[in-house]
Design an enzyme around this catalytic site. Sequence first.
Site, PDB file in Angstrom:
ATOM      1  N   ASP A  52       0.832  -1.200   0.000  1.00  0.00           N
ATOM      2  CA  ASP A  52       0.000   0.000   0.000  1.00  0.00           C
ATOM      3  C   ASP A  52       0.873   1.258   0.000  1.00  0.00           C
ATOM      4  OD1 ASP A  52      -2.379  -1.454   0.070  1.00  0.00           O
ATOM      5  OD2 ASP A  52      -2.390  -1.539   2.257  1.00  0.00           O
ATOM      6  N   TYR A  80       6.113  -8.747   8.446  1.00  0.00           N
ATOM      7  CA  TYR A  80       5.820  -7.317   8.538  1.00  0.00           C
ATOM      8  C   TYR A  80       6.051  -6.822   9.962  1.00  0.00           C
ATOM      9  CZ  TYR A  80       3.130  -7.927   4.175  1.00  0.00           C
ATOM     10  OH  TYR A  80       2.729  -8.213   2.891  1.00  0.00           O
ATOM     11  N   ASP A  94      -6.587   1.963   7.294  1.00  0.00           N
ATOM     12  CA  ASP A  94      -5.279   2.565   7.551  1.00  0.00           C
ATOM     13  C   ASP A  94      -5.437   4.081   7.556  1.00  0.00           C
ATOM     14  OD1 ASP A  94      -5.312   3.416   4.895  1.00  0.00           O
ATOM     15  OD2 ASP A  94      -3.673   2.120   4.243  1.00  0.00           O
ATOM     16  N   ARG A 187      -3.904  -4.784   7.045  1.00  0.00           N
ATOM     17  CA  ARG A 187      -4.931  -3.799   7.415  1.00  0.00           C
ATOM     18  C   ARG A 187      -6.133  -4.492   8.059  1.00  0.00           C
ATOM     19  NH1 ARG A 187      -6.883  -0.917   2.595  1.00  0.00           N
ATOM     20  NH2 ARG A 187      -5.763  -2.425   1.310  1.00  0.00           N
TER      21      ARG A 187
END
Length: 244
Positions: A52, A80, A94, A187
Amino acid sequence: MQDHYSFQEGEMLLIDKPYGATSFAVVKHIRWHILNMLGIKKIKVGHAGTLDPLATGLLIVLTGKKTKEIEQFMGLDKVYTGSIKLGAITACYDREKPEENHCEVPAFTREDLEQIARQLTGEIEQFPPIFSALKVDGKKMYQQARDGSAPKEIKSRKVQIHSFELTDIDLPFIHFRIHCGKGTYIRSMAYDFGKLAGCGGYLYSLRRESIGSFSVDDAIMGIREEDFSFRESIFPATNPESQL
């Protein structure tokens, strides 16, 4: 950096995607420079897994004949790190959309929050965000959401979360490290965490540390003049963590 690249035969480039840049923009930027360097009019360039715009970290870019291996790379596990902000949600899960549904964050203990993380570990059912590149009826969901035609029913899918570690807690922020399988939306993990906490939450920052055995530590730091003889950079150097 290696001295010679065979872009048409196929190369794998490990890119540290900057904050604010789309994955498509990174690919477009690299393709433009390769075409100019080689003096050719066409070359295949693609990435093996979208990041993203507000995320940073490892983006694998493939060129030439190597683009045939994109699906193989997309199937690899990923790691992540990032942070969740509790006490509000956003439409896109987000920071791209404004906060809404504000709620007071309870005085959670570490054990309270680790219990929630355990509920989101293993094989779980996950709903992708409405604002995502996932295609429904041949059209990307974020495009449908923007024109008001988002699907009324979104199907959940099984994803594998190998580990969900809380690395630091500074309420309303929770910092994490997640090791997950193919198709996981971090997310959605943040949204589900906030939902289980009873006060809402959204993804505040995200960085992809690795894809399979490939680490962001071995990646090009942004796209600069010295990288592939690029003459300029179109990407900002903003660090989202500095805004915590």
